[in-house]
Design an enzyme around this catalytic site. Structure first.
Site, PDB file in Angstrom:
ATOM      1  N   LYS A 123      55.178-121.525  13.097  1.00 11.57           N
ATOM      2  CA  LYS A 123      54.045-121.860  12.259  1.00 11.57           C
ATOM      3  C   LYS A 123      54.465-122.917  11.244  1.00 11.57           C
ATOM      4  O   LYS A 123      55.662-123.036  11.010  1.00 11.57           O
ATOM      5  CB  LYS A 123      53.475-120.617  11.581  1.00 11.57           C
ATOM      6  CG  LYS A 123      54.420-119.974  10.555  1.00 11.57           C
ATOM      7  CD  LYS A 123      53.715-118.923   9.773  1.00 11.57           C
ATOM      8  CE  LYS A 123      53.073-119.513   8.521  1.00 11.57           C
ATOM      9  NZ  LYS A 123      53.755-119.172   7.289  1.00 11.57           N
TER      10      LYS A 123
ATOM     11  N   HIS B 245      55.098-113.960  13.015  1.00 13.46           N
ATOM     12  CA  HIS B 245      56.014-112.814  12.981  1.00 13.46           C
ATOM     13  C   HIS B 245      55.316-111.521  12.558  1.00 13.46           C
ATOM     14  O   HIS B 245      55.847-110.436  12.772  1.00 13.46           O
ATOM     15  CB  HIS B 245      57.238-113.103  12.101  1.00 13.46           C
ATOM     16  CG  HIS B 245      56.994-112.990  10.631  1.00 13.46           C
ATOM     17  ND1 HIS B 245      56.309-113.937   9.915  1.00 13.46           N
ATOM     18  CD2 HIS B 245      57.329-112.033   9.735  1.00 13.46           C
ATOM     19  CE1 HIS B 245      56.247-113.573   8.646  1.00 13.46           C
ATOM     20  NE2 HIS B 245      56.860-112.418   8.507  1.00 13.46           N
TER      21      HIS B 245
ATOM     22  N   GLU C  73      53.006-110.469  -2.832  1.00  3.48           N
ATOM     23  CA  GLU C  73      54.451-110.671  -2.939  1.00  3.48           C
ATOM     24  C   GLU C  73      54.851-110.903  -4.388  1.00  3.48           C
ATOM     25  O   GLU C  73      54.114-111.533  -5.140  1.00  3.48           O
ATOM     26  CB  GLU C  73      54.874-111.886  -2.110  1.00  3.48           C
ATOM     27  CG  GLU C  73      54.611-111.735  -0.624  1.00  3.48           C
ATOM     28  CD  GLU C  73      55.053-112.969   0.155  1.00  3.48           C
ATOM     29  OE1 GLU C  73      56.119-112.906   0.780  1.00  3.48           O
ATOM     30  OE2 GLU C  73      54.344-113.979   0.118  1.00  3.48           O
TER      31      GLU C  73
ATOM     32  N   HIS D 253      48.656-114.936   9.479  1.00  7.00           N
ATOM     33  CA  HIS D 253      49.078-113.528   9.440  1.00  7.00           C
ATOM     34  C   HIS D 253      47.917-112.567   9.144  1.00  7.00           C
ATOM     35  O   HIS D 253      47.685-111.602   9.862  1.00  7.00           O
ATOM     36  CB  HIS D 253      50.153-113.324   8.364  1.00  7.00           C
ATOM     37  CG  HIS D 253      51.350-114.208   8.519  1.00  7.00           C
ATOM     38  ND1 HIS D 253      51.867-114.560   9.738  1.00  7.00           N
ATOM     39  CD2 HIS D 253      52.155-114.804   7.596  1.00  7.00           C
ATOM     40  CE1 HIS D 253      52.936-115.330   9.562  1.00  7.00           C
ATOM     41  NE2 HIS D 253      53.117-115.502   8.263  1.00  7.00           N
TER      42      HIS D 253
HETATM   43  C1  BG6 Z   1      55.867-116.403   5.943  1.00  3.28           C
HETATM   44  C2  BG6 Z   1      55.352-117.250   4.816  1.00  3.28           C
HETATM   45  O1  BG6 Z   1      55.223-116.752   7.152  1.00  3.28           O
HETATM   46  O2  BG6 Z   1      55.607-115.042   5.657  1.00  3.28           O
HETATM   47  C3  BG6 Z   1      56.010-116.851   3.510  1.00  3.28           C
HETATM   48  O3  BG6 Z   1      55.608-118.621   5.080  1.00  3.28           O
HETATM   49  C4  BG6 Z   1      55.857-115.375   3.256  1.00  3.28           C
HETATM   50  O4  BG6 Z   1      55.479-117.593   2.425  1.00  3.28           O
HETATM   51  C5  BG6 Z   1      56.270-114.566   4.483  1.00  3.28           C
HETATM   52  O5  BG6 Z   1      56.649-115.011   2.141  1.00  3.28           O
HETATM   53  C6  BG6 Z   1      55.897-113.097   4.304  1.00  3.28           C
HETATM   54  O6  BG6 Z   1      56.359-112.332   5.375  1.00  3.28           O
HETATM   55  P1  BG6 Z   1      57.514-111.255   5.210  1.00  3.28           P
HETATM   56  O7  BG6 Z   1      57.593-110.584   6.529  1.00  3.28           O
HETATM   57  O8  BG6 Z   1      58.753-112.044   4.879  1.00  3.28           O
HETATM   58  O9  BG6 Z   1      57.103-110.346   4.085  1.00  3.28           O
END
Ligand code: BG6
Length: 455
Positions: A133, A163, A201, A225
């Protein structure tokens, strides 16, 4: 099988891809694999592998015991993204995965060069193309990228990384929803008043200004996501968990989303954390949102009239990801006004689910809520990235959004992107719940769950 990693010397390959590969390798899950790393640096193979090794040693939790064996099966080649610059790949035989761990602006060029060399053709084995992505920056650019990839690669050869689809908690949402028959009649508008999908986050930019400031929260988190989580939550039950069934269901629901009106008034909110403009690499006048919220309605039989509230932001009060089904309250006839119950799926950092049920209060005649909590013990077998990489190697497309899904998701957010060309995001305090304007999305009586506060 050959795994050809474009961008072998880059951050993504070193931080995520090779460590995930090592853990899979250490557990004997990837079988007979040869790795070919491609990079623009004119390093001798020895040097490229030494550098990789030195970097891996600085990362926590790397399965270094597997590195010597993997190293022996890894080659390095200097390459350019032209047919001429990739001639080292000519004559490649058998099964191969081309993993584009590259900046997105180079995806089309790499696919074109591979295609021009005939390497997309599945004459002596399968050929898979993995793209990371972000997949486009709006609907038009995503369509253009799809067309470019399809010049040489068929849709069944393309693996678009998201992911979140490899997260145990997201797979568990699907498993719980479709593994418990009694949930099926409940999972619709007559029992569900609204749905909230939050991914909050505490982290900020983490040195990613070059990418993030051009993207923002809507493109970084919601279009991909959260939209995938939304689709899995709102879609009709698939007959199978195959790629074909799942993709068809997801596309159907994404296309059933009522278009967000021009201006997105009352449908979208954005914020920027105070201090964002002082982050390294961020322009002082940046209008990039670090928080985005959306309200979606779906015009289908199951969820018509039920708002779906999606939000994600950085530097918020808590790390908290969850999907909440806010259940309708009972009529007041028997017990007076009763609050509603919730079914909450926790996506992280803790995983599991909570369900509120009401019972007779011990001290009185009314009802009181009891929350049933399920928290699985232990840790999932794979991280999300490992799960996705394994799915690529096994050719399991059910973990990857299709061309149609990606485009439908962009079609949903495009009016918001247009609206946000004007105006400014609301500044919110670091460690807060985000911008106050997100409250303006809610229908009367609805609420965002307080971050980390539970239902
Ligand atoms: C990523 C984003 O795809 O996903 C990030 O680019 C984000 O900005 C992250 O922090 C969050 O996913 P995870 O699994 O790391 O909490």
């Amino acid at each position: 099988m050959k795994l050809v990693i474009f961008g072998f010397t880059g951050d993504l390959a070193r931080r995520l891809l090779v460590p995930a590969l090592l853990r899979l390798w250490a557990r004997g899950e990837v079988g007979d694999l040869e790795v070919l790393g491609l990079g623009k640096e004119a390093w001798k193979e020895e040097e490229a592998l030494n550098r990789m090794e030195a970097f891996l040693k600085t990362l926590p939790g790397v399965a270094l015991e597997a590195w010597p064996a993997l190293r022996k099966r890894t080659r390095y080649l200097q390459a350019e993204l032209t047919p001429e610059g990739l001639r080292g790949l000519q004559g490649l035989e058998g099964d191969a995965v081309f993993y584009l761990a590259l900046p997105p602006t180079l995806f089309a060029q790499a696919a074109e060069a591979l295609g021009a060399l005939g390497l997309a053709e599945e004459r002596s084995g399968f050929r898979r193309l993995v793209v990371e992505k972000p997949f486009g920056t709006d609907l038009a650019s995503a369509q253009a990228l799809n067309r470019a990839l399809h010049r040489h690669f068929g849709e069944e050869q393309i693996f678009r990384m998201d992911h979140f689809l490899g997260k145990w908690a997201v797979e568990n949402l699907l498993a719980t929803r479709f593994g418990n028959r009694f949930l099926e009649p409940l999972w619709r508008s007559c029992h569900v008043e609204w749905v909230e999908i939050t991914y909050a986050e505490t982290l900020g930019l983490e040195g990613r200004a070059a990418y993030y400031d051009g993207a923002g929260a809507l493109r970084d988190m919601l279009q991909n996501h959260l939209m995938q989580v939304f689709a899995l939550t709102a879609m009709e039950p698939p007959a199978h968990l195959s790629a074909e069934s799942l993709r068809a269901r997801k596309v159907e629901i994404l296309r059933a989303v009522r278009p967000i009106p021009d201006g997105a008034q009352g449908f979208a909110a954005r914020g920027q954390y105070r201090g964002y403009r002082e982050e390294e690499g961020v322009p002082r006048e940046s209008r990039t949102e670090t928080y985005a919220a959306l309200k979606l309605y779906v015009d289908d039989w199951r969820f018509q009239g039920v708002p779906f509230y999606l939000r994600s932001g950085k530097r918020l009060a808590k790390d908290a990801g969850y999907v909440v089904l806010a259940l309708r309250a009972v009529p007041p006839g028997c017990f007076g006004e009763v609050d509603r119950g919730y079914l909450v799926f926790w996506l992280g950092p803790g995983v599991g689910l909570d369900l509120t049920l009401f019972g007779r209060a011990l001290g009185g005649k009314g009802l009181e809520p009891h929350t049933l909590r399920f928290r699985p013990e232990g840790t999932p077998e794979h991280t999300a990235y490992e799960e996705e990489l394994l799915a690529v190697l096994q050719g399991d497309l059910s973990h990857f959004p299709s061309e149609e899904e990606v485009e439908a998701a962009w079609a949903i957010v495009d009016p918001v992107l247009r609206a946000w060309r004007e105006g400014e995001p609301e500044i919110y305090e670091e460690g807060s719940e985000g911008p106050a304007s997100a409250q303006g999305l809610l229908e009367p009586g609805h609420r965002w769950l307080p971050l980390g506060g539970g239902a």
